[in-house]
Write a protein that holds these residues in place. Structure first.
Motif, mmCIF file in Angstrom:
data_model
loop_
_atom_site.group_PDB
_atom_site.id
_atom_site.type_symbol
_atom_site.label_atom_id
_atom_site.label_comp_id
_atom_site.label_asym_id
_atom_site.label_seq_id
_atom_site.Cartn_x
_atom_site.Cartn_y
_atom_site.Cartn_z
ATOM 1 N N THR A 1 -5.049 3.456 -3.004
ATOM 2 C CA THR A 1 -4.411 2.287 -2.389
ATOM 3 C C THR A 1 -3.872 2.617 -1.004
ATOM 4 O O THR A 1 -4.105 1.885 -0.036
ATOM 5 N N GLU A 2 -3.165 3.720 -0.902
ATOM 6 C CA GLU A 2 -2.585 4.102 0.385
ATOM 7 C C GLU A 2 -3.674 4.332 1.428
ATOM 8 O O GLU A 2 -3.529 3.950 2.599
ATOM 9 N N ALA A 3 -4.788 4.935 1.008
ATOM 10 C CA ALA A 3 -5.874 5.220 1.936
ATOM 11 C C ALA A 3 -6.556 3.954 2.434
ATOM 12 O O ALA A 3 -7.080 3.917 3.556
ATOM 13 N N LEU A 4 -6.547 2.903 1.607
ATOM 14 C CA LEU A 4 -7.215 1.656 1.983
ATOM 15 C C LEU A 4 -6.279 0.628 2.615
ATOM 16 O O LEU A 4 -6.736 -0.420 3.077
ATOM 17 N N LEU A 5 -5.002 0.919 2.654
ATOM 18 C CA LEU A 5 -4.048 -0.042 3.219
ATOM 19 C C LEU A 5 -4.370 -0.449 4.661
ATOM 20 O O LEU A 5 -4.303 -1.652 4.986
ATOM 21 N N PRO A 6 -4.717 0.483 5.543
ATOM 22 C CA PRO A 6 -5.017 0.062 6.924
ATOM 23 C C PRO A 6 -6.137 -0.966 6.996
ATOM 24 O O PRO A 6 -6.074 -1.895 7.820
ATOM 25 N N LEU A 7 -7.148 -0.819 6.151
ATOM 26 C CA LEU A 7 -8.261 -1.767 6.144
ATOM 27 C C LEU A 7 -7.834 -3.106 5.561
ATOM 28 O O LEU A 7 -8.166 -4.171 6.100
ATOM 29 N N LEU A 8 -7.082 -3.073 4.466
ATOM 30 C CA LEU A 8 -6.620 -4.315 3.840
ATOM 31 C C LEU A 8 -5.700 -5.098 4.776
ATOM 32 O O LEU A 8 -5.721 -6.334 4.789
ATOM 33 N N LYS A 9 -4.926 -4.391 5.577
ATOM 34 C CA LYS A 9 -4.005 -5.058 6.505
ATOM 35 C C LYS A 9 -4.734 -5.840 7.590
ATOM 36 O O LYS A 9 -4.168 -6.758 8.188
ATOM 37 N N GLN A 10 -5.982 -5.486 7.836
ATOM 38 C CA GLN A 10 -6.750 -6.164 8.876
ATOM 39 C C GLN A 10 -7.251 -7.542 8.437
ATOM 40 O O GLN A 10 -7.645 -8.346 9.288
ATOM 41 N N GLN A 11 -7.235 -7.826 7.143
ATOM 42 C CA GLN A 11 -7.785 -9.081 6.643
ATOM 43 C C GLN A 11 -6.746 -10.201 6.724
ATOM 44 O O GLN A 11 -5.539 -9.951 6.666
ATOM 45 N N SER A 12 -7.230 -11.419 6.822
ATOM 46 C CA SER A 12 -6.315 -12.570 6.897
ATOM 47 C C SER A 12 -5.563 -12.765 5.589
ATOM 48 O O SER A 12 -4.425 -13.242 5.580
ATOM 49 N N THR B 1 -9.758 10.795 -9.445
ATOM 50 C CA THR B 1 -8.895 11.976 -9.464
ATOM 51 C C THR B 1 -9.328 13.034 -8.462
ATOM 52 O O THR B 1 -8.643 14.046 -8.302
ATOM 53 N N ASN B 2 -10.452 12.814 -7.797
ATOM 54 C CA ASN B 2 -11.015 13.803 -6.887
ATOM 55 C C ASN B 2 -10.703 13.436 -5.438
ATOM 56 O O ASN B 2 -11.154 12.399 -4.943
ATOM 57 N N ALA B 3 -9.960 14.288 -4.738
ATOM 58 C CA ALA B 3 -9.536 13.994 -3.360
ATOM 59 C C ALA B 3 -10.724 13.823 -2.424
ATOM 60 O O ALA B 3 -10.718 12.942 -1.548
ATOM 61 N N GLU B 4 -11.751 14.643 -2.590
ATOM 62 C CA GLU B 4 -12.928 14.541 -1.731
ATOM 63 C C GLU B 4 -13.666 13.224 -1.976
ATOM 64 O O GLU B 4 -14.175 12.612 -1.021
ATOM 65 N N ASP B 5 -13.709 12.793 -3.227
ATOM 66 C CA ASP B 5 -14.334 11.508 -3.537
ATOM 67 C C ASP B 5 -13.584 10.358 -2.879
ATOM 68 O O ASP B 5 -14.193 9.397 -2.392
ATOM 69 N N LYS C 1 -15.074 1.761 4.949
ATOM 70 C CA LYS C 1 -14.771 1.419 6.340
ATOM 71 C C LYS C 1 -16.045 1.204 7.150
ATOM 72 O O LYS C 1 -16.119 0.312 7.998
ATOM 73 N N ALA C 2 -17.065 2.029 6.881
ATOM 74 C CA ALA C 2 -18.298 1.962 7.665
ATOM 75 C C ALA C 2 -19.197 0.811 7.247
ATOM 76 O O ALA C 2 -19.841 0.177 8.093
ATOM 77 N N GLU C 3 -19.250 0.513 5.948
ATOM 78 C CA GLU C 3 -20.236 -0.440 5.445
ATOM 79 C C GLU C 3 -19.638 -1.728 4.865
ATOM 80 O O GLU C 3 -20.353 -2.713 4.702
ATOM 81 N N HIS C 4 -18.352 -1.702 4.560
ATOM 82 C CA HIS C 4 -17.715 -2.878 3.940
ATOM 83 C C HIS C 4 -16.330 -3.086 4.550
ATOM 84 O O HIS C 4 -15.323 -3.178 3.839
ATOM 85 N N SER C 5 -16.292 -3.192 5.866
ATOM 86 C CA SER C 5 -15.010 -3.250 6.576
ATOM 87 C C SER C 5 -14.253 -4.557 6.352
ATOM 88 O O SER C 5 -13.100 -4.683 6.764
ATOM 89 N N ASP C 6 -14.910 -5.519 5.685
ATOM 90 C CA ASP C 6 -14.234 -6.772 5.360
ATOM 91 C C ASP C 6 -13.595 -6.742 3.975
ATOM 92 O O ASP C 6 -13.225 -7.796 3.427
ATOM 93 N N LEU C 7 -13.442 -5.549 3.409
ATOM 94 C CA LEU C 7 -12.816 -5.434 2.088
ATOM 95 C C LEU C 7 -11.459 -6.128 2.076
ATOM 96 O O LEU C 7 -10.611 -5.854 2.919
ATOM 97 N N GLY D 1 -4.119 8.533 -9.109
ATOM 98 C CA GLY D 1 -5.362 8.046 -8.516
ATOM 99 C C GLY D 1 -5.197 6.725 -7.788
ATOM 100 O O GLY D 1 -5.553 6.601 -6.607
ATOM 101 N N PRO D 2 -4.665 5.690 -8.460
ATOM 102 C CA PRO D 2 -4.454 4.409 -7.778
ATOM 103 C C PRO D 2 -3.520 4.497 -6.575
ATOM 104 O O PRO D 2 -3.746 3.834 -5.566
#
Length: 247
Positions: A118-129, A59-63, A72-78, A113-114
């Motif tokens: 989800t929206e914030a992680l979409l660019p990273l998820l789109k990079q995966q096969s 629920t925390n935007a900063e989190d 993105k920095a440490e687990h870019s293969d998410l 929250g979800p």
């Protein structure tokens, strides 16, 4: 989806269904990351499971910003996001029920929250096969439980959003959107509500993982499939039976 050698993020993974699912996925050879608001419990769960932990309040935007940057920095293969974190309060609607404040808290965790994460992680998820988003809905997404009224509302909203997200992402991405519909599961949270006859969390976790592997859009756990069938056949009777003895 082949759930082996994947990097998987589970919110609210320090207890209940999230913890049990993290355990199953770790045993299958995945790199699992769990989050939680309680740092002490999160660290304990991480040590028990042998997984990466990140303190996080959905629920925390900063989190959210910090979590996404760290992923993105440490687990870019998410490749798998499991939106599991949730809250619910047992009460009945009526005068002085404080429904607005309760609903606001539940929607912040269970719905807004979800959506934001989800929206914030979409660019990273789109990079995966291949990738997947897994939203923990509920049997009360199908019809409300009068003693969990606004929790039911939040899960019904998440259900609707998940359908729209699935249809949208299917047009131009490899991201699958799964929904999990548990019936009563035995967790610390449900036992605190006085509900102690639920399905074991480890059984639920097994069903969830199998459903993702089988590419099931909707994953029914426990009695939910029967409840859904009854609702589609005769909504009024199904809702009455679902709330029998509670009104």
């Amino acid at each position: 989806m082949n759930l082996t050698n994947k990097t998987i993020l589970i919110t609210g993974g320090n207890s209940g269904i999230g913890y049990a699912t993290a355990k199953v996925l770790t045993q299958k050879g995945n790199k699992v990351i769990i989050t939680g608001r309680d740092r002490a419990r999160l660290e304990k769960a991480g040590q028990e499971l042998g997984v990466t932990t990140i303190p996080f309040d959905v629920t925390n935007a900063e989190d959210v910003t910090a979590l996404v940057a760290k992923i993105k920095a440490e687990h870019s293969d998410l490749s798998v996001l499991i939106n599991n974190a949730g809250v619910g309060k047992a009460y009945k609607l009526g005068e002085n029920a404080n429904a607005y404040d309760i609903a606001k808290e539940e929607f912040e965790t269970n719905y807004f929250g979800p959506i934001r994460l989800t929206e914030a992680l979409l660019p990273l998820l789109k990079q995966q096969s291949e990738a997947a988003i897994v939203n923990l809905a509920s049997n009360v997404s199908i019809h409300p439980l009068v003693v969990l009224p606004t929790y039911s509302d939040s899960k019904a909203a998440l259900h609707s959003h998940s359908i729209a997200l699935r249809l949208t992402l299917a047009t131009d991405t490899n991201i699958k959107v799964h929904e999990v519909f548990p019936s009563l599961i035995s967790t610390e949270g449900t036992r605190a509500l006085g509900l102690d006859n639920g399905l074991p969390a480890d059984v639920a976790a097994g069903v969830i993982v199998s459903g993702i592997e089988n590419n099931d859009n909707e994953i029914y756990v426990g009695d939910t499939a029967k409840q859904r069938e009854a609702f589609l056949k005769d909504p009024e009777t199904a809702i009455s039976e679902f709330n029998k003895g509670l009104i």
